[in-house]
Design an enzyme around this catalytic site. Structure first.
Site, PDB file in Angstrom:
ATOM      1  N   LYS A 165       0.848  -1.204   0.000  1.00 23.74           N
ATOM      2  CA  LYS A 165       0.000   0.000   0.000  1.00 23.74           C
ATOM      3  C   LYS A 165       0.879   1.247   0.000  1.00 23.74           C
ATOM      4  O   LYS A 165       2.021   1.196   0.478  1.00 23.74           O
ATOM      5  CB  LYS A 165      -0.851   0.027   1.283  1.00 23.74           C
TER       6      LYS A 165
ATOM      7  N   ARG B 100     -10.503 -11.426   1.885  1.00 20.90           N
ATOM      8  CA  ARG B 100     -11.383 -12.456   1.323  1.00 20.90           C
ATOM      9  C   ARG B 100     -10.751 -13.841   1.400  1.00 20.90           C
ATOM     10  O   ARG B 100     -11.447 -14.839   1.466  1.00 20.90           O
ATOM     11  CB  ARG B 100     -11.778 -12.074  -0.116  1.00 20.90           C
TER      12      ARG B 100
HETATM   13  N1  BES Z   1      -8.122  -3.643   4.282  1.00 24.49           N
HETATM   14  C1  BES Z   1      -8.281  -3.248   2.937  1.00 24.49           C
HETATM   15  C2  BES Z   1      -9.570  -2.481   2.675  1.00 24.49           C
HETATM   16  C3  BES Z   1      -9.695  -1.146   3.358  1.00 24.49           C
HETATM   17  C4  BES Z   1      -9.284   0.009   2.721  1.00 24.49           C
HETATM   18  C5  BES Z   1     -10.284  -1.056   4.597  1.00 24.49           C
HETATM   19  C6  BES Z   1      -9.421   1.221   3.340  1.00 24.49           C
HETATM   20  C7  BES Z   1     -10.418   0.174   5.219  1.00 24.49           C
HETATM   21  C8  BES Z   1      -9.992   1.309   4.591  1.00 24.49           C
HETATM   22  C9  BES Z   1      -8.270  -4.475   2.017  1.00 24.49           C
HETATM   23  O1  BES Z   1      -7.509  -5.532   2.459  1.00 24.49           O
HETATM   24  C10 BES Z   1      -7.735  -4.023   0.703  1.00 24.49           C
HETATM   25  O2  BES Z   1      -6.644  -3.565   0.673  1.00 24.49           O
HETATM   26  N2  BES Z   1      -8.531  -4.142  -0.350  1.00 24.49           N
HETATM   27  C11 BES Z   1      -8.130  -3.737  -1.646  1.00 24.49           C
HETATM   28  C12 BES Z   1      -8.675  -4.722  -2.630  1.00 24.49           C
HETATM   29  C13 BES Z   1      -8.155  -4.545  -4.024  1.00 24.49           C
HETATM   30  C14 BES Z   1      -6.698  -4.889  -4.087  1.00 24.49           C
HETATM   31  C15 BES Z   1      -8.947  -5.446  -4.943  1.00 24.49           C
HETATM   32  C16 BES Z   1      -8.701  -2.336  -1.933  1.00 24.49           C
HETATM   33  O3  BES Z   1      -9.807  -2.064  -1.517  1.00 24.49           O
HETATM   34  O4  BES Z   1      -7.974  -1.542  -2.499  1.00 24.49           O
HETATM   35 ZN    ZN Z   2      -5.497  -5.449   1.891  1.00 23.38          ZN
END
Ligand code: BES
Ligand code: ZN
Ligand code: ZN
Length: 500
Positions: A279, A353
Site C-alpha cells: 500500500k 477475502r
Molecule cells: N483492508 C483493505 C480495505 C480497506 C481500505 C479497509 C481502506 C479500510 C480502509 C483491504 O484488504 C484491501 O486492501 N482491499 C483492496 C482490494 C483490491 C486490491 C482489490 C482495496 O480495496 O484496495
Molecule cells: Zn489489503
C-alpha cells in the site's frame, strides 16, 4: 462510568449539570412539564436571547436560575418531534457527554422525561440515552501520558431523573445498554491498539480472556493446527509475517443443545501493509483497524453472554498480519483453500477475502443456520457509501432484511448492494478456480462474489465495514478511531430473534 436512576425532581438535583432535551419549537411546553414554572420561564427567556431553536444537536449552556440546585443547565436540541428517532436521542446525550469532557464536569443528570419519543417504550428510551452516554464518553487515551491534569480524570456519573412509575423498565434499558456498550468499548479498544502491540497472538489472548470472564468456550488454533486443517488461503496470507496466525473460535451456549448456532465470522488482519502489492505509505497507519470485523465478533460474543441471549453462537476470527517479506506470497501464487478450491492471488492486498474463505469453510462443522461475516474488506465500499452505511450483500434475502431493520433500530445502518451472478465473471481465473480480484468496477461486490463461492449452501450475509469501522473526525457517539461498528447492530439483531 457510573449510571444511576433516581426519582428526584430536576430542580432538586444538587450540583453538576442538568440535561434537558428540547424538540424544535417546544422549548416552553417541554420544560414546563419537567421543571417548576419559574425555572421554565427563566429558561425560555434565556433561550430566546441565545437564539436556541431546538434544532438537532444544538447545545445551549445556561447558568442555573434560582430554585434550581444544579450548577449548570444544558439544553440539547432534538429537532422536530414527529421526526424523532432513537439515534437522535443517542446523539443528544453523546453530544452532552463530549461537552462534559471539555468543561471538566463529571456529574450529568439527564431529565429522562424531557426525552420523549412515542415510537419507543420506556426501556428503549432509557437504552438509547444510556448508549449515547457510554459511547460519547469513550476515548482511547491509554498511551497519552502528558497533560493528565487538563484531561478529565474523574469518571463521569450519569443520573437519569424520572418521575415514571415504571422504574424497572428504565433499569432494564440501562442494563441492556451497559452490556451492549461494554462490547462496543471492547471492540473499539482492540481496534485502537497499535500494530506493535496487536499481534494475532495478542488478539487471541484477549479473546481467551473475554471468554473466561464471560463463561464462553474458547479454542485457539495455531500454525500447526491450521496446517492440519489445510487452511491454505489463511496460511498463505500469514506466511509473510514473523508473527504466527491464530484462528480464534468462541462458542456461546445460550440456547438448547439441539439448536443450531448462528456463526459470526470477523476479518482479523491485525495490520494490512498490502503485502508484496504494498500500500502507499500515506494513511497506512490506519490499517491497524483491519481487524475491526474480528473485534466486532469478539465484542458481540461478550455482549450476548452478558445479555444472556437465548441462542447459540459461534464466533470465528481468523487473525493474521499481512506483511511484506522474503517469505510473503507473490502476485500470481496459487493457494489451495480448505474447501479444496484453488485461488490465484493476483493482488496480495486483497487478503481479507482469502482468510474469510477459509474461516467460512471452517464454520461448516458447526452446521450453522446462518453465517454473518464482517470485514473491513474494500476501499471501494468507502467510495460507494462513505462513512455512514455498512454495505450488506448475501444469498439470504430474509436475513438481509432483518439485519437492515436492526441497523435502523441500533443506529448502525446498512445499505444493500446487488450480488447478481454476472459479477462473478470478473473473478474467473485462467489458471485456478477463482482469482482474488475482479478489477476496478464494483470492487465491493466482486469481493462479496468471491466469498460467496465459499459460502455455497449456507445462509450467508456479508457486511463490508471498511467505511464505518473507523472515525476520522469525531462525531457525537464516536471519538477519533475505531467505532466498534457491528456490535450494536448484531446485538440488536440477536435480541430480536425468536428461535424455536
Ligand atoms: N483492508 C483493505 C480495505 C480497506 C481500505 C479497509 C481502506 C479500510 C480502509 C483491504 O484488504 C484491501 O486492501 N482491499 C483492496 C482490494 C483490491 C486490491 C482489490 C482495496 O480495496 O484496495
Ligand atoms: Zn489489503
Ligand atoms: Zn485488509
Amino acid at each position: 462510568m457510573k449510571i444511576v436512576v433516581k426519582t428526584t425532581k430536576p430542580e432538586k438535583q444538587k450540583g453538576g449539570c442538568l440535561l434537558l432535551g428540547v424538540y424544535a419549537g417546544r422549548l416552553r411546553s417541554a420544560t414546563e412539564k419537567e421543571l417548576s414554572p419559574e425555572v421554565a420561564a427563566v429558561l425560555k427567556r434565556a433561550a430566546g436571547r441565545e437564539n436556541f431553536t431546538g434544532k438537532i444537536g444544538q447545545l445551549l449552556e445556561l447558568t442555573t436560575p434560582d430554585g434550581c440546585r444544579a450548577d449548570r443547565l444544558l439544553l440539547i436540541g432534538l429537532g422536530e418531534e414527529k421526526r424523532g428517532t432513537g439515534e437522535i436521542l443517542r446523539r443528544a446525550v453523546g453530544t452532552a457527554l463530549q461537552r462534559m469532557h471539555k468543561v471538566h464536569e463529571s456529574d450529568l443528570a439527564v431529565v429522562f422525561d424531557s426525552f420523549t419519543l412515542r415510537k419507543l417504550d420506556t426501556a428503549q428510551r432509557a437504552e438509547a440515552l444510556v448508549e449515547g452516554a457510554l459511547l460519547g464518553d469513550y476515548r482511547f487515551d491509554r498511551y497519552q501520558t502528558e497533560d493528565k491534569e487538563t484531561r478529565n480524570s474523574k469518571p463521569i456519573r450519569v443520573t437519569l431523573l424520572t418521575k415514571t412509575h415504571d422504574l424497572q423498565a428504565v433499569e432494564s434499558g440501562v442494563s441492556v445498554a451497559a452490556a451492549v456498550c461494554a462490547g462496543v468499548v471492547l471492540a473499539r479498544d482492540l481496534v485502537n491498539e497499535p500494530g506493535n502491540v496487536k499481534s494475532p497472538d495478542y488478539l487471541a489472548n484477549r479473546a481467551q480472556q473475554v471468554c473466561t470472564e464471560a463463561g464462553l468456550e474458547c479454542t485457539i488454533l495455531g500454525r500447526a493446527e491450521l496446517e492440519k486443517e489445510q487452511m491454505g488461503a489463511m496460511l498463505g496470507v500469514a506466511q509473510g509475517s514473523s508473527r504466527e496466525p491464530r484462528l480464534i473460535v468462541m462458542q456461546y451456549h445460550g440456547g438448547s443443545a439441539e439448536q443450531k448456532p448462528i456463526a459470526l465470522v470477523g476479518k482479523g488482519v491485525v495490520f494490512d501493509t498490502g503485502g508484496i502489492s504494498i500500500k502507499p505509505s500515506e494513511g497506512m497507519e490506519e490499517m491497524k483497524m483491519d481487524m475491526g470485523g474480528g473485534a466486532a465478533v469478539i465484542g458481540t460474543m461478550q455482549a450476548a453472554a452478558r445479555l444472556k441471549l437465548p441462542c447459540n453462537l459461534v464466533g470465528v476470527v481468523p487473525a493474521v498480519e499481512n506483511m511484506t517479506s522474503g517469505t510473503a506470497i507473490r502476485p500470481g501464487d496459487i493457494l489451495t483453500s480448505q474447501s479444496g478450491k484453488t485461488i490465484e492471488v493476483v493482488n496480495t492486498d486483497a487478503e481479507g477475502r482469502l482468510i474469510l474463505a477459509d474461516a467460512i469453510s471452517y464454520v461448516r462443522r458447526f452446521e450453522p443456520i446462518q453465517v454473518i461475516d464482517l470485514a473491513t474488506l474494500t476501499g471501494a465500499c468507502i467510495i460507494a457509501l462513505g462513512h455512514h452505511a455498512t454495505a450488506v450483500l448475501g444469498n439470504d434475502e430474509k436475513l438481509i432484511a432483518s439485519l437492515i431493520r436492526a441497523g435502523e433500530q441500533s443506529g448502525e445502518r446498512l445499505w444493500q448492494l446487488p450480488l447478481w451472478e454476472e459479477y462473478a465473471e470478473q473473478i474467473k481465473s485462467e489458471v485456478a478456480d477463482v482469482k482474488n480480484v475482479g478489477g476496478r468496477p464494483a470492487g465491493t461486490i466482486t469481493a462479496a462474489a468471491f466469498i460467496q463461492k465459499f459460502a455455497d449452501g449456507l445462509n450467508w450475509v456479508h457486511l463490508d465495514i471498511a467505511g464505518t469501522g473507523w472515525e476520522e473526525k469525531g462525531r457525537p457517539c464516536y471519538s477519533f478511531g475505531g467505532t466498534g461498528v457491528g456490535v450494536r447492530l448484531l446485538s440488536c439483531y440477536l435480541r430480536g430473534l425468536h428461535l424455536s
